[in-house]
Scaffold this motif. Structure first.
Motif, PDB file in Angstrom:
ATOM      1  N   PHE A 163      12.540  13.402 -93.754  1.00  0.00           N
ATOM      2  CA  PHE A 163      12.571  14.649 -92.995  1.00  0.00           C
ATOM      3  C   PHE A 163      12.071  15.796 -93.886  1.00  0.00           C
ATOM      4  CE2 PHE A 163      14.340  18.340 -90.865  1.00  0.00           C
ATOM      5  CZ  PHE A 163      14.205  18.012 -89.532  1.00  0.00           C
ATOM      6  N   VAL A 186      18.023  19.329 -87.503  1.00  0.00           N
ATOM      7  CA  VAL A 186      17.690  17.947 -87.829  1.00  0.00           C
ATOM      8  C   VAL A 186      17.789  17.039 -86.608  1.00  0.00           C
ATOM      9  CG1 VAL A 186      18.298  15.964 -89.243  1.00  0.00           C
ATOM     10  CG2 VAL A 186      18.390  18.260 -90.227  1.00  0.00           C
ATOM     11  N   SER A 190      14.960  14.638 -84.419  1.00  0.00           N
ATOM     12  CA  SER A 190      15.128  13.217 -84.759  1.00  0.00           C
ATOM     13  C   SER A 190      15.164  12.340 -83.515  1.00  0.00           C
ATOM     14  CB  SER A 190      16.417  13.027 -85.573  1.00  0.00           C
ATOM     15  OG  SER A 190      16.410  13.815 -86.736  1.00  0.00           O
TER      16      SER A 190
END
Length: 288
Positions: A163, A186, A190
């Motif tokens: 990431f 995040v 994702s």
């Protein structure tokens, strides 16, 4: 780049082999499907192969209007949805810190997770432990043992390691804490790994058989797979009928109908999710 002659031959062999294996795998399913739509007499005479004889919906009408079957279906659907959501959340919460170099225990914990892939827990202590937790005859036993698996943890950790750190650092400069970065930055970015692992967890929970057999003894709590086993192994699944009643189905057509009823949801969904399984394998193949 054009393929060489050898590569073309190899590709033909691979495609042919996969086609043959697919046909071999699908023939039993087609046979069971044909039996579920066949009349009683041709099935009794063992005449049904890959096409229904004496086409009828009688077996399906009987099975679809069984409340116990729909109750088991509801239990399986509930545990699959809740279990998948909970599993994704716990896996993500554990994989995210393991992907950070500053987390000192990360390597030790990931090694411990890999060991669980090789060494399985002894069955009797495992059963006694879960029973002591109050999970015997409890539908939560269909969820909690599956909330975290080492294989899925490694895949998600690999994704988080790749990431972009710049995005996280920019969010922290703006005043975001770790949890806010995780949940607002995040996780929304994702989706590929969440979709992949969500499918992995959902298929495992939907198809699980060992845990229901070990921990569920109350027929009112039977998930769908255990209910199907009850239909298949019981001496008679026929309803109580008057002497003059002669239904156009028998035990074999009812059992075939129950099997098709159980596998239909996965069969319907799988063509749309196959690409995510391939993507999941690729995510797990990225080097650490």
């Amino acid at each position: 780049m054009a393929m060489s002659r050898g590569e073309k031959i190899l590709q033909v062999i691979i495609v042919t082999t996969l086609c043959l294996l697919s046909i071999i795998a699908i023939i039993p399913v087609v046979s069971v499907l044909a039996t579920s739509f066949s009349s009683r007499l041709p099935v009794d005479m063992n005449q049904v192969t890959l096409w229904p004889i004496g086409f009828t919906f009688d077996s399906w009408k009987y099975m679809i209007f069984r409340p116990d079957l729909w109750k088991s279906f509801g239990i399986t659907l509930f545990t699959t949805i809740i279990g998948t959501i909970l599993s994704l959340l716990i896996t993500a919460l554990m994989a995210y810190p393991l992907a950070k170099k500053e987390f000192m225990l990360g390597k030790f914990l990931i090694i411990a997770a890999v060991i669980t892939l090789v060494l399985k827990p002894p069955l009797v202590p495992y059963f006694l432990t879960l029973r002591e937790y109050g999970l015997y005859n409890n539908i939560l036993v269909l969820i909690f043992p599956h909330v975290l698996t080492a294989f899925n943890l490694i895949i998600m950790r690999t994704f988080f390691k790749d990431f972009p750190q710049e995005l996280e650092e920019a969010a922290k400069v703006e005043g975001c804490g770790y949890f806010r970065v995780f949940f607002q930055l995040v996780l929304p970015l994702s989706k590929p790994v969440l979709a992949t692992l969500g499918l992995f967890y959902a298929v495992v929970i939907w198809n699980q058989f060992q845990h229901p057999v070990m921990f569920i003894q109350d027929p009112d709590l039977f998930p769908l797979q255990l209910k199907i086993r009850q239909f298949i192994t019981s001496e008679s699944v026929m309803p109580a009928l008057m002497a003059e009643e002669r239904p156009n189905y028998n035990e074999y057509t009812l059992r075939a109908t129950a099997i098709i009823f159980a596998i239909t949801p996965i069969i319907m969904v799988y063509p749309f999710i196959q690409k995510y399984f391939v993507k999941g394998a690729m995510l797990g193949a990225v080097k650490d």
